[in-house]
Design an enzyme around this catalytic site. Structure first.
Site, PDB file in Angstrom:
ATOM      1  N   ARG A 154       0.872  -1.173   0.000  1.00  0.00           N
ATOM      2  CA  ARG A 154       0.000   0.000   0.000  1.00  0.00           C
ATOM      3  C   ARG A 154       0.912   1.227   0.000  1.00  0.00           C
ATOM      4  NH1 ARG A 154      -2.088  -3.410   4.162  1.00  0.00           N
ATOM      5  NH2 ARG A 154      -4.153  -4.263   3.663  1.00  0.00           N
ATOM      6  N   LYS A 178      -2.134  -2.211   8.053  1.00  0.00           N
ATOM      7  CA  LYS A 178      -3.301  -1.606   8.690  1.00  0.00           C
ATOM      8  C   LYS A 178      -3.415  -2.075  10.133  1.00  0.00           C
ATOM      9  CE  LYS A 178      -6.322  -0.752   4.722  1.00  0.00           C
ATOM     10  NZ  LYS A 178      -7.649  -1.031   4.124  1.00  0.00           N
ATOM     11  N   HIS A 249      -1.755   2.413  -5.973  1.00  0.00           N
ATOM     12  CA  HIS A 249      -2.417   1.160  -5.606  1.00  0.00           C
ATOM     13  C   HIS A 249      -2.508   0.196  -6.788  1.00  0.00           C
ATOM     14  CE1 HIS A 249      -4.187  -0.416  -1.968  1.00  0.00           C
ATOM     15  NE2 HIS A 249      -5.148  -0.998  -2.662  1.00  0.00           N
ATOM     16  N   ARG A 252       0.021  -2.516  -6.700  1.00  0.00           N
ATOM     17  CA  ARG A 252      -0.331  -3.576  -5.741  1.00  0.00           C
ATOM     18  C   ARG A 252      -1.287  -4.575  -6.395  1.00  0.00           C
ATOM     19  NH1 ARG A 252      -0.992  -4.668  -0.092  1.00  0.00           N
ATOM     20  NH2 ARG A 252      -3.134  -5.064   0.581  1.00  0.00           N
ATOM     21  N   HIS A 275      -4.043  -9.056   3.861  1.00  0.00           N
ATOM     22  CA  HIS A 275      -5.502  -9.075   3.939  1.00  0.00           C
ATOM     23  C   HIS A 275      -5.942  -9.934   5.119  1.00  0.00           C
ATOM     24  CE1 HIS A 275      -6.030  -8.140  -0.642  1.00  0.00           C
ATOM     25  NE2 HIS A 275      -5.853  -7.061   0.090  1.00  0.00           N
ATOM     26  N   TYR A 284      -8.956 -11.128  -6.935  1.00  0.00           N
ATOM     27  CA  TYR A 284      -7.965 -11.393  -7.974  1.00  0.00           C
ATOM     28  C   TYR A 284      -8.206 -12.704  -8.708  1.00  0.00           C
ATOM     29  CZ  TYR A 284      -5.793  -7.519  -5.637  1.00  0.00           C
ATOM     30  OH  TYR A 284      -5.575  -6.282  -5.089  1.00  0.00           O
TER      31      TYR A 284
END
Length: 306
Positions: A154, A178, A249, A252, A275, A284
């Site tokens: 990110r 995150k 992004h 990524r 994630h 994806y």
């Protein structure tokens, strides 16, 4: 008017919720600000209706959502707001501020799946080819783009990358993701080389106090901003005539898609991207199926045109 500044006095429970997001859930500052911005819409609505938090009902929330629809807010944004509102009321029940959760029966709008923009390897190479690596700026930007793509970072993870996070001998970097969650991500030899190429230029900068450990710096000696990275990527994309609307992004997304196309395990990709849920990574697989169908149609003998 800043609604949240006013509600500090009228709705202290909102400030308590904010502290909960920071201390108990460990969310990042940007994520908390997003939660509070969405919650501010609900606070503004109940202030106009003169409804205390404890008297909010499902009907109140349905009326609030109807107002959002009237304001032509997109279904995706409404779904995000609903998610934030549900989080807030779950906290109120957990904190025993409320006995029942009035948001429990709220339904999110149906959102069509939007596949992220992905670059081909050839498009990435074209972008890199226009960077002038004879300059300090160009050498830095080449290393930034190579690292974004090579590690699937990110933009906030890249701008906060520190020397203490680099384990080049082992071939890994440590990423602050995150919610302050850390993960180890493999880094390619190409990205390592490009970062090392940048370091002599970096040593010439007048590094500001407190910024010494950040890898990528601005010309003023401060950690590079996401806006600066976005600016240069847009400039390079325009220079090669790329029609896709790209951002940091996108690299990524491209990283994850290219791994999947080449047979990487989706759980490994989930781990590298940081994630929490596999469903986030599964977007994806849809891209991969689209790619597979295009390849089959293009190369199937029955579809060959004379």
């Amino acid at each position: 008017m800043n609604v949240l500044s006013k509600e500090k006095e009228s709705y202290p429970v909102v400030e308590k919720y904010k502290r909960f997001l920071l201390l108990e859930r460990g969310l990042s500052k940007n994520t908390i600000e997003a939660y509070m911005t969405d919650l501010a819409k609900l606070i503004a609505f109940i202030q106009e209706q003169n409804i205390p938090v404890k008297e909010i009902t499902t009907d109140t929330l349905e009326a609030f959502l109807a107002q959002l629809y009237d304001e032509q807010i997109s279904p995706r944004s409404i779904a995000r707001i609903i998610s934030g509102v549900k989080s807030f009321f779950r906290f109120l029940v957990l904190d025993e501020y409320l006995e029942d959760d009035p948001s429990e029966l709220l339904d999110s709008p149906q959102i069509g799946m939007k596949l992220p923009i992905v670059l081909t390897l050839e498009e990435i190479d074209r972008i890199l080819s226009v960077i002038d690596v004879s300059t300090s700026e160009g050498t830095r930007n080449y290393a930034i783009i190579e690292t974004l793509y090579s590690c699937g970072l990110r933009i906030s993870e890249l701008t906060h990358l520190r020397f203490s996070d680099l384990y080049f001998d082992e071939g890994f970097i440590r990423v602050q993701g995150k919610g302050s969650k850390q993960r180890l991500v493999p880094i390619s030899e190409t990205a390592i080389t490009r970062i090392n190429d940048y370091l002599p230029y970096r040593r010439q900068l007048n590094v500001q106090k407190g910024q010494e450990d950040f890898v990528f710096l601005s010309a003023r000696g401060k950690a590079i901003s996401r806006i600066t990275v976005f600016y240069y990527i847009k400039q390079y994309a325009e220079a090669v005539g790329l029609q896709k609307k790209i951002s940091p992004h996108v690299f990524r997304h491209s990283f994850a898609t290219h791994l999947l196309e080449r047979g990487a395990n989706i759980r490994a990709i989930q781990e590298m991207l940081g994630h929490e849920k596999i469903t986030t990574t599964e977007i994806y697989t849809h891209i991969d199926r689209t790619f597979l169908r295009q390849e089959i149609i293009e190369h199937h003998p029955r579809n060959k045109r004379n």
